[in-house]
Design a protein around this motif. Structure first.
Motif, PDB file in Angstrom:
ATOM      1  N   PHE A  64      38.734  35.566  36.051  1.00  0.00           N
ATOM      2  CA  PHE A  64      38.678  36.561  34.986  1.00  0.00           C
ATOM      3  C   PHE A  64      37.272  37.120  34.840  1.00  0.00           C
ATOM      4  CE2 PHE A  64      42.282  33.911  34.333  1.00  0.00           C
ATOM      5  CZ  PHE A  64      43.285  34.801  33.967  1.00  0.00           C
ATOM      6  N   TYR A  99      49.363  37.014  34.386  1.00  0.00           N
ATOM      7  CA  TYR A  99      48.185  36.634  35.157  1.00  0.00           C
ATOM      8  C   TYR A  99      48.584  36.170  36.555  1.00  0.00           C
ATOM      9  CZ  TYR A  99      45.786  36.382  30.577  1.00  0.00           C
ATOM     10  OH  TYR A  99      45.266  36.649  29.343  1.00  0.00           O
ATOM     11  N   THR A 108      41.452  39.506  30.411  1.00  0.00           N
ATOM     12  CA  THR A 108      42.146  38.653  29.455  1.00  0.00           C
ATOM     13  C   THR A 108      41.557  38.878  28.074  1.00  0.00           C
ATOM     14  OG1 THR A 108      42.730  36.365  28.875  1.00  0.00           O
ATOM     15  CG2 THR A 108      40.563  36.712  29.860  1.00  0.00           C
ATOM     16  N   TYR A 134      38.740  39.971  39.969  1.00  0.00           N
ATOM     17  CA  TYR A 134      38.801  39.573  38.567  1.00  0.00           C
ATOM     18  C   TYR A 134      39.936  40.257  37.817  1.00  0.00           C
ATOM     19  CZ  TYR A 134      34.156  37.804  39.665  1.00  0.00           C
ATOM     20  OH  TYR A 134      33.103  37.135  40.245  1.00  0.00           O
TER      21      TYR A 134
END
Length: 729
Positions: free
Chosen positions: A468, A301, A502, A499
């Protein structure tokens, strides 16, 4: 957070008051009747029943999560009913929005949603009692008054207790709610006075009030084994070895709600004791399908976010003027990157729900739920049953902070109950289950730039926000408001978002969005103020400008710059803020402001830094929640607790770490909580009352304390920390 569950006052009161005695709470209420010589209380409305001794039982309709709502809402009813608080008994209602309207704990909405409806409920019942007395005595209602549960006719000197009028009053039609007279604030006898929480004595004594305490007769237990990687799917499980364990009754595959219907991602073991079920999990050998989720990690991330921040935003959230040209022409620019991690809720009471698939076809639940109506809807969808086939008892909640706005534990408990019909079953997470199967506060990254003119005023402001989402939309709690201050008052500005994907479930954490945005915006503005040669309170005053209402997104509260200025000035006054650095080594003072959940809060924090450790010495808080503080004792507790909660997010809580798709945290040793000895010596509270309807208090105190601590660290050490939690090398 939006005002989920809002209903019109008249729509729910018309239902809940009409027919009076036909509407009950706790399934205990009945019309006055004598059974074996015992006179039962009389139901006046869905919220009120009156006993023969003139005591009044009031139904508390919203979930109690420690925010004091079980005491506060009945205070509104009791004051307008005009009874003494010593006469009042309080009972939690069941979940039934048809009777009680929205029953919801989130977004600090209870006060603004119920301020008038609960008062009207009390006033309507009082009017019915007055009408009954007028009929009894043959006088005009206007000649009657009330006091502490008694109707008075001063011209004749007559008086009569509510209890003697209750049966007659219950049979009367409900008065027009729009015309029911309400007390003026100067006539309040309960509202605005400090009242101890109704459950406090029981909690101290260990009375079973919480979901985890539910013990219906014949109850058995269920332990959970969920896929270690969120959104992974159960392929197979051999339950033979587990079913051979003494005391184990069943193995039930279930769906947590994170995977499509028809699939399962968890297994529940049902046994006569929870420990038996818990230990039997070791004998299961489930096979999971997780290949699609195994690539997600904390490290990946961060790398993706860095790449996205270096490019153009995928989505425009708000745009005005030409920010790039304005920045190019600015006398000075300031740029910085800020970030914050995924966080768990870590409620002390782990997720649990007790469910009973009864032989009469009803599903009965005992649930510590912040949003029982959503739980009802999701269970109905998962099991294919009618929503009204459920009875939901709301228990006290041992910590929620937004976690129990999600209904996974209710949905799973209902499935387990269906698998062992005829016996209540309690599904209980252990601590690791809880930390690894949360709905996490999403992480976020910001790249901010501000342009200043020659006088130090902000003329351009830019924020590229990465969090996200999918298809250009943020996941739950991963958004940013298009009207985030100072954007609406800057002529050239741009808020853009990009974005990441996940597999983790995301959700609201106390003061959702605000707990992160306050840190980012107020921390960065402190840098801007430093560049302008002024302190942050002064920069805020200049940027806020003249008192006025700023444009708001549809459905969002309006931001009033005058009210913001009011709390800023108030906290600076009481804290003796000078803007000058401390002359004592290791000492620092920081400021933070934020508007969220309709509340305006400014805070000053004094800290000491010693050997790389930060201790908070004192916090000053100034808050504007409107014209009325309903329960000052509880309000102070809420403000103190929220500030300490913000301290935990700033200094103690560790980032949720994900490796190969799975969360690694196990317990409080690697997700520590703030300890009692870390709390500040004092939290000083100042109310700034304004001529506005009262608003909620569970959340808006939290956000400003986080940037205030960060700004104090800068003042004490000269180091600017731009990621959470704050860690000094």
């Amino acid at each position: 957070m939006s005002d989920i569950g809002m209903v019109s006052r008249r729509s729910f009161l018309a239902v809940s008051l009409a027919g009076g005695a036909a509407l009950t709470f706790e399934a205990k209420l009945a019309l006055a009747q004598t059974v074996a010589g015992v006179v039962e209380p009389v139901v006046i409305t869905a919220f009120i029943r009156i006993a023969a001794d003139n005591s009044v039982t009031i139904g508390a309709k919203n979930p109690e999560i420690g925010q004091g709502i079980k005491t506060m809402l009945p205070m509104l009813i009791a004051d307008e009913l005009d009874v003494a608080w010593s006469q009042v008994r309080i009972e939690q209602t069941d979940a039934d929005e048809r009777l009680y309207g929205a029953q919801y704990a989130g977004g600090s909405t209870a006060t603004p949603t119920n301020w008038l409806p609960m008062r009207q409920a009390g006033a309507a019942a009082r009017q019915m009692l007055l009408t009954a007395a007028a009929k009894l005595w043959g006088v005009e209602t206007g000649t009657l008054t009330t006091s502490t549960g008694t109707v008075l006719h001063k011209p004749s000197g007559r008086s009569i207790a509510y209890a003697a009028l209750a049966s007659e009053a219950a049979a009367l039609p409900v008065p027009d709610l729009a015309k029911v007279p309400l007390k003026s604030p100067d006539a309040f006898t309960i509202i605005g006075t400090p009242r101890r929480g109704v459950d406090t004595p029981g909690i101290v004594k260990g009375v079973p009030l919480f979901g985890i305490d539910a013990r219906p007769p014949g109850m058995v237990y269920a332990a959970l084994l969920k896929c270690p990687i969120s959104q992974g799917i159960l392929v197979s499980v051999d339950s033979a070895a587990v079913l051979g364990v003494k005391g184990v009754m069943a193995v039930v595959p279930i769906n947590s709600g994170s995977v499509p219907k028809g699939s399962n991602d968890a297994v529940a073991i049902v046994a006569k004791s929870w420990w038996t079920a818990h230990k039997a999990r070791d004998l299961l050998d489930p096979k999971w399908s997780t290949a699609a989720q195994a690539g997600f990690s904390t490290e990946s991330y961060a790398k993706q976010a860095a790449l996205l921040l270096g490019g153009a935003a995928q989505v425009d959230l708000a745009k005005a003027g030409n920010v790039d040209a304005a920045l190019a022409g600015a006398a000075r620019t300031v740029s910085a990157d800020y970030s914050y991690p995924f966080l768990a809720h870590a409620t002390l009471e782990p997720q649990n729900c007790t469910a009973h698939w009864r032989t009469d076809g009803k599903l009965e639940l005992w649930a510590p739920a912040q949003d029982p109506a959503t739980g009802r809807s999701e269970i109905a969808d998962m099991l294919g049953i009618a929503p009204d086939a459920m009875i939901i008892h709301m228990t006290r909640i041992g910590g929620g902070f937004g976690r129990r706005l999600m209904s996974d534990y209710m949905v799973m408990a209902a499935q387990v109950a269906k698998g062992v019909p005829g016996r209540p079953v309690k599904l209980l997470f252990d601590r690791t289950d809880d930390l690894r199967n949360d709905y996490y506060r999403p992480a976020g990254w910001h790249r901010l730039t501000a342009g200043l003119d020659a006088k130090g005023a902000i003329i351009a402001f830019k924020d590229h926000f990465v969090s996200f989402g999918a298809n250009g939309k943020p996941l739950r709690a991963a958004g940013m408001s298009a009207t985030e201050f100072p954007g609406p008052v800057v002529p050239d500005m741009h808020y853009g978002a990009s974005y990441l994907t996940t597999n983790l479930n995301t959700g609201w954490l106390r003061a959702p969005t605000s707990n992160a945005m306050a840190f980012v915006i107020q921390g960065f503005l402190d840098e801007v103020a430093e560049a302008a040669g002024i302190d942050l309170p002064e920069l805020m005053r200049r940027t806020l400008g003249a008192p006025r209402a700023l444009p708001a997104e549809k459905g969002r509260p309006v931001f009033d710059t005058g009210r913001a200025r009011g709390v800023i000035d108030a906290v600076c006054s009481v804290a003796l803020w000078t803007g000058k650095p401390s002359t004592v080594p290791g000492k620092g003072r920081g400021f933070g402001f934020y508007f969220s959940h309709r509340g305006y809060f400014a805070e000053v924090v004094d800290i000491t830094v010693s050997d790389g450790a930060v201790s908070v010495d004192k916090i000053w808080i100034a808050g504007d929640i409107g014209s009325q503080v309903i329960n000052p004792l509880n309000a102070e507790h809420q403000m103190q607790g929220a500030a300490i909660d913000g301290m935990a997010q700033a200094l103690v809580w560790q980032p949720i770490v994900q490796e190969a798709g799975a969360v690694t945290q196990e317990n409080f040793h690697n997700f520590p909580l703030l300890r009692m000895d870390m709390a500040p010596r004092a939290i000083a509270i100042t109310w700034v009352k304004t001529d506005n309807p009262p608003t909620g208090l569970g959340e808006p105190t939290l956000p400003p304390v986080i940037p205030a601590i960060g700004n104090a660290i800068r003042a004490a050490t000269g180091t600017r920390l731009r990621s959470l939690p704050f860690v000094l090398a």
